[in-house]
Structure formats: C-alpha cells, structure tokens
Design an enzyme around this catalytic site. Structure first.
Site, mmCIF file in Angstrom:
data_model
loop_
_atom_site.group_PDB
_atom_site.id
_atom_site.type_symbol
_atom_site.label_atom_id
_atom_site.label_comp_id
_atom_site.label_asym_id
_atom_site.label_seq_id
_atom_site.Cartn_x
_atom_site.Cartn_y
_atom_site.Cartn_z
ATOM 1 C CB CYS A 12 -59.079 52.295 42.539
ATOM 2 S SG CYS A 12 -60.395 51.128 42.971
ATOM 3 C CE LYS A 37 -57.550 46.164 47.692
ATOM 4 N NZ LYS A 37 -57.927 45.972 46.277
ATOM 5 C CB SER A 38 -54.593 50.264 46.953
ATOM 6 O OG SER A 38 -53.853 50.054 45.780
#
Ligand code: SIN
Length: 311
Positions: free
Chosen positions: A130, A47-48
């Site tokens: 994002c 996950k970022s």
C-alpha cells in the site's frame, strides 16, 4: 458458469477467473456478498484489513480521469475481526480471499497468527504494497524486510498465503524479488498494486486532485496496463510454478483479461473499471473474453495461459 474459465490456487478451485481488486466494492459484508452473488465473479477479495478500524485519509482521496485513476484511500477498513468473521462463514462454495495489510511487522504477524488459529481455511493475501499510509513505505520495495517478514511468517503460517506486490520497473528487481518469493511456500502473488505516488494535475484549476499527501497517490486503470502485464510476465517467468498469479491492473475489457492470462495470470482482478461501471462489468468482461477465445478457437484458458509469443 462455463468451466472453460477456471483456476486452481493452493488446491482451491475457482469456477471463473474474474475478481475485484482489493479496495473496490469490498469494504462491507454487503459489498462482498454482492460480488459473490455474481455468476461472473470467481472470488471476492476483501479490503485490506488492519488490526483497528480505519477511516482512511481525508477526502477527496479518489479521482478518475480519462486514462485511469489516482487514489490515496489510506486503508479505510472495518478492522481485521470484521473481515475474518466474514470469510469464516460459508459462501456457497465460492472461495473468498482475506486481504491483510502490513502496517508494521509486529501487527502483520499478529494478524496472520490469528488467521492461522482461526477456522478460516481459505487463501489469505498479505498486502506488502500500500503506497498511501503516511510515514509507512511500501514494504515490498525493501527486499531485506520482505525476506525477514516472510521468514517470520512461515515459521507458523501453514494455510494458503499469497502477497500483494507493488509494480517493479527493473529486471534486477524482478530477479531479486522472485529469488526471495521462491524461498517460501506462497500460494500466489497478486501483481500489481497501484503505481505508487503519481501526481495528477488539473491544468484548469492549477491544482492536484486528491487531498492526502498534497495530491500524490496510487495510479490505476487503463494507463497502467503495460506495467501490470510486464510484472505478471516477469514473475511468471521467474517464480516456481506452484506460486500462482492474480493479474491486476489496466483491465477495461475482455481483451486486457486475455492479455493478462497470456502473460501468465491465473485469475484477473479489476479495480478502477469496476469502480467506474459496477458489478455488471464482470458479465461484459467474461462475454468479451469468451468471444476472443471463440474467434481464436480456444476451448479453455489452459490452451493459452502463459503462452505469450516473443520475437
Ligand atoms: C488504500 O487503501 O490506500 C489502497 C490500498 C492499497 O493500495 O494497498
């Protein structure tokens, strides 16, 4: 695992070509370990991560419909240290990709300096795309800032580094972004992140379906396949050959994996459909891909990678 499916990014070998899209099944160490334990998964992408732990946007922040999904997760993650610790451990020879989000230039640079100073020798992916953090635009739609950040980063970053890109929709933008990326020793691009700020409307309730941002969110799944393929293809035609491509977007079967590779993807990652079906999906995707290759008489993906025919 058959070596008919393999890839190399930054001199790191991948046995297999399938991965999770960052965001799906990768927030905890347990989820990452489950991905890596699958013989059909070539690598897991974390996950970022951000400097601080984030709980993400208010729920519901994810919704599935027939043609795909809409999300505004808002980068929920366990914090950079958590993921750096995980990727720095030995994972039985499988590469793990560390995704780092850029919420500000200062924070992104600070985190990448810590990667550079760490024992982690694998690939880092800098998420410049994002769409879901309120007040933070998608960096990679700002060409000047993207150039500035990469210039600063590559003054000190000597390990393999790629970028996660948003989809682009205009040839001028493919050209401009590729010109920028070609100036840097990037390991890869990951293309595409979700199509930012879509709006799904439930006609029965006359309402949007996710809570953050009054229903606006990133679109994924089957409906974004042509956009994803266009981006993979456009960048493969423009980028230095050393910059490899992780194709992401619209994969529901082996057919779409094949199409991504045909357009030039080295690895293919899956988000919405993985969320829908779970890790068992990877066996199905690989089986279907190999069936297509058998029917067409291809022994290895090298025989058709990037070989899209045009009229
Ligand atoms: C999110 O956490 O909002 C999705 C991550 C991304 O789109 O980069």
């Amino acid at each position: 695992m058959t070596n008919r499916l393999h890839a190399t990014i930054a001199d790191i070998n991948f046995e297999g070509i399938l991965a999770n899209a960052s965001g799906v099944h990768c927030q905890t160490k347990e989820e990452l370990a489950e991905l890596l334990a699958s013989p059909y998964v070539a690598t897991a992408v974390t996950k970022s991560s951000t400097k601080e732990v984030r709980t993400g946007n208010p729920k519901p922040s994810y919704y599935e419909f027939e043609q795909g999904s809409i999300n505004s997760m808002g980068l929920p993650n366990n914090g950079f240290d958590y993921y750096l610790d995980y990727v720095s451990q030995d994972h039985s020879q499988k590469p793990v990709i560390l995704s780092v989000a850029s919420l500000s230039m200062t924070e992104g640079i600070e985190l990448l300096k810590r990667v550079q100073d760490s024992d982690f020798q694998g690939i880092t992916e800098f998420n410049l795309s994002c769409p879901n953090v309120v007040g933070k635009p998608q960096v990679a739609y700002d060409f000047e800032t993207t150039h500035q950040i990469l210039t600063e980063v590559f003054k000190f970053f000597k390990k393999p580094l790629g970028v996660k890109l948003p989809p682009y929709f205009d040839f001028a933008h493919f050209d401009q972004m590729a010109d920028i990326l070609n100036q840097f020793p990037l390991s890869h691009i990951n293309s595409v992140n979700s199509i930012g700020n879509g709006l799904y409307v439930d006609v029965e309730t006359e309402a949007s379906v996710i809570k953050p941002k009054k229903g606006f969110g990133g679109l994924g799944g089957a409906m974004i396949l042509p956009t994803a393929l266009a981006n993979v293809r456009a960048f493969r035609e423009r980028l230095n050959p050393d910059i490899k491509i992780i194709g992401t977007g619209g994969v529901t079967s082996g057919e779409e994996v094949f199409a991504h590779i045909l357009c030039g993807a080295d690895l293919v990652s899956v988000g919405t459909e993985l969320q829908r079906q779970g890790i068992g999906l990877f066996e199905k995707l690989q089986h279907e891909l190999l069936m297509i290759m058998n029917e067409k008489g291809y022994q290895s993906i090298d025989e058709f990678k990037g070989q899209l025919k045009t009229m």
